[in-house]
Design a protein around this motif. Structure first.
Motif, short mmCIF file in Angstrom:
data_model
loop_
_atom_site.label_atom_id
_atom_site.label_comp_id
_atom_site.label_asym_id
_atom_site.label_seq_id
_atom_site.Cartn_x
_atom_site.Cartn_y
_atom_site.Cartn_z
N ALA A 126 0.84 -1.21 0.00
CA ALA A 126 0.00 0.00 0.00
C ALA A 126 0.87 1.25 0.00
CB ALA A 126 -0.92 -0.01 1.22
N ALA A 185 2.34 1.59 -3.41
CA ALA A 185 1.35 2.00 -4.40
C ALA A 185 1.03 3.48 -4.25
CB ALA A 185 0.08 1.16 -4.25
N GLU A 186 0.88 3.91 -3.00
CA GLU A 186 0.57 5.32 -2.76
C GLU A 186 1.69 6.21 -3.31
OE1 GLU A 186 -2.39 6.08 -1.12
OE2 GLU A 186 -1.93 8.03 -1.98
N ALA A 233 1.81 6.10 -7.13
CA ALA A 233 0.72 6.87 -7.72
C ALA A 233 1.06 8.35 -7.67
CB ALA A 233 -0.58 6.59 -6.96
N TYR A 284 -3.71 -2.16 6.01
CA TYR A 284 -4.07 -0.76 5.84
C TYR A 284 -3.63 0.05 7.05
CZ TYR A 284 -6.88 3.36 4.89
OH TYR A 284 -7.27 4.64 4.65
N ALA A 295 -4.93 6.29 0.22
CA ALA A 295 -6.16 6.08 -0.54
C ALA A 295 -6.40 4.58 -0.61
CB ALA A 295 -6.03 6.65 -1.94
N ARG A 325 -7.27 1.50 -2.59
CA ARG A 325 -7.29 1.11 -4.00
C ARG A 325 -7.83 -0.31 -4.12
NH1 ARG A 325 -3.93 5.11 -5.88
NH2 ARG A 325 -2.89 5.98 -4.08
N PRO A 326 -8.84 -0.51 -4.98
CA PRO A 326 -9.43 -1.84 -5.12
C PRO A 326 -8.38 -2.88 -5.51
CG PRO A 326 -10.62 -0.20 -6.43
CD PRO A 326 -9.43 0.48 -5.87
N GLY A 327 -7.49 -2.49 -6.40
CA GLY A 327 -6.48 -3.44 -6.84
C GLY A 327 -5.63 -3.94 -5.69
N TRP A 328 -5.44 -3.06 -4.74
CA TRP A 328 -4.61 -3.42 -3.61
C TRP A 328 -5.32 -4.45 -2.72
CZ3 TRP A 328 -5.61 -1.56 1.51
CH2 TRP A 328 -4.61 -1.88 2.42
N TRP A 329 -6.62 -4.28 -2.54
CA TRP A 329 -7.40 -5.28 -1.82
C TRP A 329 -7.28 -6.63 -2.50
CZ3 TRP A 329 -9.94 -5.44 2.73
CH2 TRP A 329 -10.14 -4.24 3.41
#
Lengths: 795, 219, 350
Positions: free
Chosen positions: A39, A42-43, A46, A287, A314, A316-320
């Motif tokens: 996460a 990814a944050e 992004a 998270y 944030a 992110r669905p992909g992360w879930w």
């Protein structure tokens, strides 16, 4: 039948809630650490992408000048048929910090560069006329409430710390009338000849930030993966135990007509169910982990690389999805061996639990072979390979190889202990410990990895800190650092300082490409401050004299390593000419290539260089008073006149935050390893009763047995700690000599800190003791009836 | 008198309240004599054996073993008793899986501090274990394992040997052979033997028999 | 809303809402409003009128190559003011939009440019006359003493086309409507409007790298206003017809929710304008074809009974779609019927 079978299988878990809890906890912890790190990555990524895609810079060519470009040059190019759009970028001071201000012309902006939806409600006119409208992200807007800026509008496509305004307003706000920074070129536009002084620069595929911070994120990912692997050890042992204990149930179900495929399928379904439950919990925990760590990561990235990452996360669905995926994949990997055994379960073997996970001699030998192969591979990578991936490959080989080697090494050690033992109890102690190894080895491996990572990373960080603080002392030799607001002011200040300071040394710099990479070019005055202090790693004998006469230059270690530059090698300068390298200096904390020339030479090359920054030498005890006086005399904001101590403190703060995340992950990993140990010991304590009861029956008190069990655990932890030391030092060496060089461009000397090892050893023993406490206490409090049940006729 | 039991009572807690297993047992056994404890499953014979071994404590009554009241002994004293005075032979053999046969044989003797190499060798020979000394328990048959267990017990020269269905896990022929060995060797050491069995045939081979029924001495 | 869509909506007609052509029907608050009875003055009126909201320099040319192939060329510069003042530098509220097109029987090339006033990227000066955006230009080549628009040079280029045309007027400037005051609705919305419909053209076009010499005729329209349309008007069909006998006809129909509003000026071969009363012109769509996803009438019957005119117009290329920020149809047409000739048709709001 399926339902009946499944309920028979699942009933196991209700009767052993502790086992279920361990399995779920292990899996969710592993998932949490992994997905937490993901996460964060990814944050950050992004936000790099957002920064890179500001004005489509990742995909658009641009026209740049040697320095700022005149607006008239832009108009002339447009009228010559170039499809281009002007941009003015600068730092805009706001209370407490500064903004990256970007001025654009919305009319000519290429579609790929459009970032913000303009004109909602109020249209274009307020945007282009004073006071203008400023677009910022919501987070940035929140921090700018009272900054006296133009009216703010929120545009969440903008990265934090960035403000978008009309180019005319940018010229006004930055006080740079008639100036632009560069021009964006429309894609597919016809390219024509450019007038001298302007060059066309093709788009850079990956953003600078993404490349610069790659190493940092790879680092985090490696740690996340390590934590995940450690967590999987728990999962593997919990699943293995549950399968072994249910072996009679499996046989019964098979005998009742369930096919092997059906049984395996049911178990798979059960595992997937558990994996999903644990995965959801793990991702939620991840998270939390990410949210807790992100502010430090953001501070690091901003301090070290100037990359602005929001401090909030944030979802992110992909992360879930990937979090759940990794939980399921981890479960399947951990369960593969057990499922394979169920698939091949012979129907008619006696329905008696067999020592679970007992590694046969052959399996152990095979594992040892693999371990030695991995270690050799790691050695080979270090010897032959270069670069980040080779470094991390070597780390992985080293860690995994050592972990796989551990059971065989411990087994050998216990056998040796047994042979050396005099007393019958000692002999039994060693033999029994050796007997426990198969059940404990996974958690011991986890402990080894966690401890080695701690030693390695701790050594690296401490070495870095020691080197870095020494380097800061050398590098920041002047007492005060001044940034004037205008060149006029600077000139007045120089006059003012003439009688008050011992020396005023200019710090001018320009940016240009050196050997095809963007570099900072600094000017250096000839002064004892530098001759005495500058941290040179390599130097020609007459380096300072040659520098003073403008006959040579210095390069930082990063540039020297990247380009293979040594003393005497010529470096071509922008605008023609070349100078030989007379020295290489260490430049920690800076990812960019740097070159130092004499100030005169710099100003000759870049006449437009702003002459705003100076270092002031003054007797240290007078520095504070002088600073005070100067601030009052020129009404200077505090940030424009910094003293040495403040800069050092700031630099060290960045440094500490850089490694705060690493340290946090380290502690978490150690915690997971402790948990793995606890799970294993709990498991074993339940299974060991038949082995302990006869010894008890033959005349040993329970307290004695419990004491021996505690001793055994502590002994194993101590041995693992000893094994972790050389492994950790090897890890530190790879980090310092391979990974750091590849990632940052500098190599650090390695220092060892035995005090830290003692502390860590104590921590490991404590963790092992705590992990052993519950099972040992349980043993000590066992009623005779529990032990007698071992001797009962009907078992 | 080697062993004297007077009014021994014992109950175990169950979900339906305490379950009284022994209702006042009186019993004596001389050194060099053997006594068979017989009875149905649940008659309390194993419990009695465990109490005599000092594995568990009595609720009421007295157990005098070698002039020592073990009913009143603490945990350490009872551990010392198990180590030095009594020897146990279990139905499940209960060898120590991490030790080889030689180490298992010597284990209790060394624990008790009376390891005697000559006696060990003699025992190993008598039990037919010479060729198996380097093996581990899991590599032995049931009969072999029980012979090791008997050897382990006798090696420590206990004054009282307690055996709980020692042949219960063996086939009849093997069981008979093991039984013969046990009786011969116990007699040779002059120890007393208290053996729990449900087999009247085996009980008949001992000097005396005590039949338990519902926690009381019957007949 | 994207800035360009916003801008285009201001500059050009978009399909209507309650606000007419998105903005063109808006209030003229602050902007100057055309008044009748104010004669045009040259050369000043060739230049920009920043106090008016909108203005254009609109040239259409019907061309023919050496092999007899017909072509059409369009060069347009729009000015749109966000506020009624010239302003300076980047803060000038004057925005500029250029459209250039080249129509061939089987292709229609379009290019579009935007620019800010005040920095020199785009603009119009009255004397010496020059209108430009980027490298597109319309420059006076007239001899001293003559009107600046008597001779002009026009250049433009896009990614796959270019043209460079020299235009020589063979007749006078023509004031449309009432001495240049052109009424655009029954409610009285109006603009200033004059034309130069008598250009002879020589030059060259470049069609996908092929340079072709051309000759032909061209028509320049100049118009400025602040609120040219009524709020309920949704689009227009505009004709510039150049007859073989030398006469010209400018006519348009403004579509609204009712019958619409037509206006026309008959221009004799000597340049004498004869404004027609509203409704004198009748235009009737004869055939619609799908263009860019919508149905557009490309063949028209045009009648002006007062002049005995009853003609049919057919396009050189039915797909002359201006795929610009606000799209519209604009292309060369051929006239047949009671009169013969060539011209241009513009249709917006479809």
């Amino acid at each position: 039948m399926i339902a009946a079978g499944l309920s028979a299988l699942l009933s196991h878990w209700w009767r052993r809630p502790m086992q279920l809890a361990m399995l779920l906890l292990g899996l969710s912890l592993a998932t949490a650490l992994w997905s937490g790190v993901q996460a964060i990555n990814a944050e950050a990524r992004a936000s790099y992408d957002r920064a890179a895609s500001v004005l489509g810079q990742d995909g658009l060519a641009r026209i740049v000048g040697d320095g700022p470009v005149a607006q008239d040059a832009y108009v002339a190019l447009r009228r010559a048929g170039w499809l281009i759009s002007p941009v003015l970028e600068g730092r805009l001071a706001v209370p407490g910090s500064s903004l990256r201000l970007i001025g654009i012309d919305p009319l000519t902006l290429p579609p790929a560069a459009q970032q913000v939806e303009f004109g909602q409600g109020d249209g274009l006119l307020p945007f282009i006329t004073a006071p203008g409208v400023m677009y910022v992200s919501a987070e940035t807007a929140a921090g700018l409430a009272e900054a006296g800026l133009p009216p703010l509008r929120v545009a969440d496509s903008l990265p934090p710390g960035t403000a978008l305004v009309d180019i005319g307003q940018a010229q006004r706000l930055l006080d740079r009338p008639g100036e632009i920074s560069h021009m964006l070129v429309w894609p597919d536009a016809p390219l024509r000849d450019l007038p001298p002084g302007l060059t066309l620069r093709q788009p850079e595929g990956a953003s600078d930030l993404a490349r610069l911070t790659d190493s940092f994120h790879l680092n985090l990912t490696a740690f996340g993966f390590l934590a995940f692997a450690v967590g999987l050890f728990i999962v593997h042992s919990a699943i293995g135990l549950a399968f072994e204990q249910r072996r009679p149930v499996f046989r019964t179900l098979r005998a009742l007509g369930l096919s092997a495929a059906m049984l395996t399928g049911l178990l798979l379904a059960e595992l997937l169910l558990l994996a999903l439950v644990a995965g959801v919990a793990g991702v939620a925990m991840g998270y939390g982990v990410a949210a807790a760590l992100l502010p430090d990561v953001a501070a690091t990235l901003s301090g070290l690389y100037g990359a602005e990452v929001p401090g909030t996360l944030a979802l992110r669905p992909g992360w879930w999805a990937t979090g759940l995926g990794i939980a399921v994949a981890g479960t399947l990997v951990s369960a593969a061996q057990s499922l394979w055994r169920v698939w091949h379960l012979p129907l008619l073997a006696p329905a008696q639990p067999r020592a679970w996970a007992r590694a046969s001699e052959r399996a152990l030998r095979w594992q040892t072979g693999v371990a030695l192969g991995l270690l050799a591979g790691a050695g080979g990578l270090i010897g032959a390979g270069q670069g980040l991936w080779a470094g991390f490959g070597a780390l992985a080989g080293l860690l995994l190889g050592a972990a796989l080697l551990l059971p065989a090494a411990l087994s050998g050690l216990m056998a040796l202990g047994q042979r050396m033992a005099r007393g019958v109890l000692a002999q039994w102690f060693w033999a029994d410990t050796r007997q426990q190894l198969p059940g404990l080895s996974l958690s011991l491996m986890a402990l080894l990895l966690a401890l080695a990572a701690n030693v390695g990373v701790g050594t690296m960080v401490s070495s870095f800190r020691l080197t870095f603080t020494g380097w800061l002392d050398q590098r920041l030799a002047s007492e005060l650092y001044l940034t004037a607001r205008t060149e006029d002011e600077a000139a007045q200040m120089l006059v003012w300082l003439e009688t008050r300071a011992d020396a005023v040394l200019p710090i001018f710099n320009a940016e240009a490409d050196i050997r095809g990479q963007p570099a900072e070019i600094y000017g250096m005055a000839d002064h004892a401050t530098y001759r005495d202090n500058w941290p040179l790693l390599q130097a020609a004998p007459d380096v300072w004299d040659r520098m003073a006469s403008g006959q040579a230059l210095l390069v930082n270690e990063q540039l020297a390593r990247r380009e293979g530059l040594g003393l005497g090698d010529a470096v071509a300068l922008p605008g023609g000419g070349a100078l030989p390298v007379a020295g290489v200096y260490s430049d920690y904390g800076n990812p960019v290539a740097q070159v130092i020339l004499s100030t005169d030479r710099l100003l000759a090359l870049f006449p437009a260089t702003p002459r705003l920054r100076y270092a002031i030498r003054v007797a240290p005890d007078r520095a504070a008073a002088l600073a005070e006086e100067m601030r009052a005399a020129f009404d200077l904001p505090p940030e424009n006149l910094a003293d040495q101590a403040a800069i050092k403190a700031f630099s060290l703060q960045i440094f500490e935050r850089t490694f705060a995340v690493t340290a946090a992950l380290n502690v978490l990993t150690l915690g997971v390893a402790g948990l793995a140990m606890f799970a294993s010991l709990m498991t074993l304590s339940a299974m060991r009763l038949p082995q302990l009861a006869p010894v008890w029956a033959m005349g040993l008190t329970k307290a004695r047995l419990a004491g021996l069990d505690l001793l055994r655990t502590l002994l194993l932890a101590a041995v693992v700690m000893l094994a972790a030391l050389p492994l950790g030092l090897a890890l530190a060496w790879v980090l310092l000599a391979v990974v750091n060089v590849a990632a940052f461009g500098w190599r650090l000397p390695m220092y060892v800190f035995p005090g830290d090892w003692l502390r860590l050893g104590g921590l490991a023993l404590l963790a092992a003791g705590v992990a052993a406490a519950v099972p040992v206490r349980r043993l000590a409090l066992l009623s005779p009836g529990d032990l007698l049940r071992v001797f009962a006729h009907e078992r | 008198m080697l062993l004297t039991l007077t009014g021994v009572e014992k109950s175990y807690p169950t979900s339906e309240g305490p379950l009284k297993v022994l209702h006042g047992i009186d019993m004596v056994l001389d050194a060099g004599r053997s006594l068979a404890l017989t009875g149905e499953s649940g008659s309390g014979k194993s419990t009695l054996l465990h109490l005599v071994a000092g594995l568990d404590s009595v609720d009421a009554g007295q157990i005098l073993l070698a002039e020592q009241d073990i009913a009143q002994a603490g945990d350490a004293a009872r551990a010392a008793l198990r180590r030095g005075t009594v020897g146990l032979v279990f139905q499940q053999f209960n060898l120590i899986p991490s030790l080889d046969v030689a180490a298992n044989l010597a284990f209790q003797a060394r624990l008790a501090g009376r390891f005697d190499a000559a006696w060990m060798a003699e025992l190993a020979g008598a039990l037919g274990l010479e060729g198996l000394l380097a093996r581990y328990p899991e590599q032995l048959s049931g009969g072999q394992q029980q012979r090791v267990a008997i050897g382990r017990t006798l090696a420590a020269k206990p004054r009282l040997v307690l055996a709980d269905e020692p042949t219960g896990n063996l086939d009849e022929a093997t069981g008979d052979a093991v039984m013969a060995l046990l009786l011969r060797l116990v007699a040779q050491t002059g120890a007393g033997l208290l053996m729990v069995t449900h087999s009247a045939r085996l009980a008949a081979r001992l000097d005396a028999r005590l039949h338990l029924s519902h926690g009381r001495v019957a007949g | 809303m994207n800035v360009k869509a916003f801008l285009a909506a201001v500059l050009l007609a978009a399909p209507a809402g309650a606000q007419g052509f998105a903005g063109l029907g808006a209030d003229a608050q602050g902007f100057a409003v055309p008044q009748p009875g104010q004669p045009l003055a040259f050369p000043q009126d060739h230049g920009a009128h920043p106090e008016y909201r909108i203005e254009w320099w609109y040239l259409t040319a019907t061309l023919t190559g050496p092999d007899g192939t017909d072509y059409g060329a369009q060069w347009t510069l729009f000015r749109s003011a966000l506020a009624p003042e010239a302003g300076t530098g980047w803060e000038s509220p004057q925005l500029w939009l250029g459209h250039a097109a080249l129509t061939t029987p089987d292709a229609h090339h379009v290019a579009e440019r935007l620019g800010r006033g005040g920095i020199g990227q785009a603009g119009v000066v009255a004397a010496p006359f020059e209108a430009w955006i980027d490298n597109w230009q319309m420059v006076s080549r007239a001899a001293g003493g003559a009107d600046a628009l008597d001779a002009i040079q026009v250049t433009a280029s896009g990614t796959d086309f270019a043209y460079d045309l020299a235009l020589q007027a063979t007749g006078p400037l023509v004031a449309q409507g009432d001495q240049g005051y052109s009424v655009k609705s029954a409610a009285g919305q109006a603009s200033y409007y004059y034309s130069q419909p008598f250009y002879q053209v020589t030059g060259s076009i470049t069609d996908q790298g092929r340079v072709i010499p051309v000759t032909g005729k061209a028509w320049l329209d100049r118009e400025w206003s602040s609120q040219p349309l009524a709020a309920d008007q949704t689009g227009w069909d505009w004709f510039s017809l150049m007859f073989d006998d030398g006469a010209r006809l400018m006519g348009f129909r403004l579509r609204d929710t009712g019958e619409g509003y037509t206006s026309a000026t008959w221009i004799a071969a000597d340049g004498t304008p004869r404004p027609m009363p509203p409704g004198a012109l009748r235009v009737t769509p004869l055939r619609e074809v799908p263009v860019a996803g919508r149905d557009v009438p490309v063949v028209w019957r045009v009648e002006l009974p007062a002049m005995g005119l009853d003609v049919t117009t057919t396009p050189l290329n039915e797909q002359a779609w201006m795929d610009t920020l606000v799209p519209y149809w604009e292309g060369p047409i051929t006239i047949s019927g009671t009169h013969a000739g060539r011209g241009y048709l513009e249709m917006t709001g479809y």
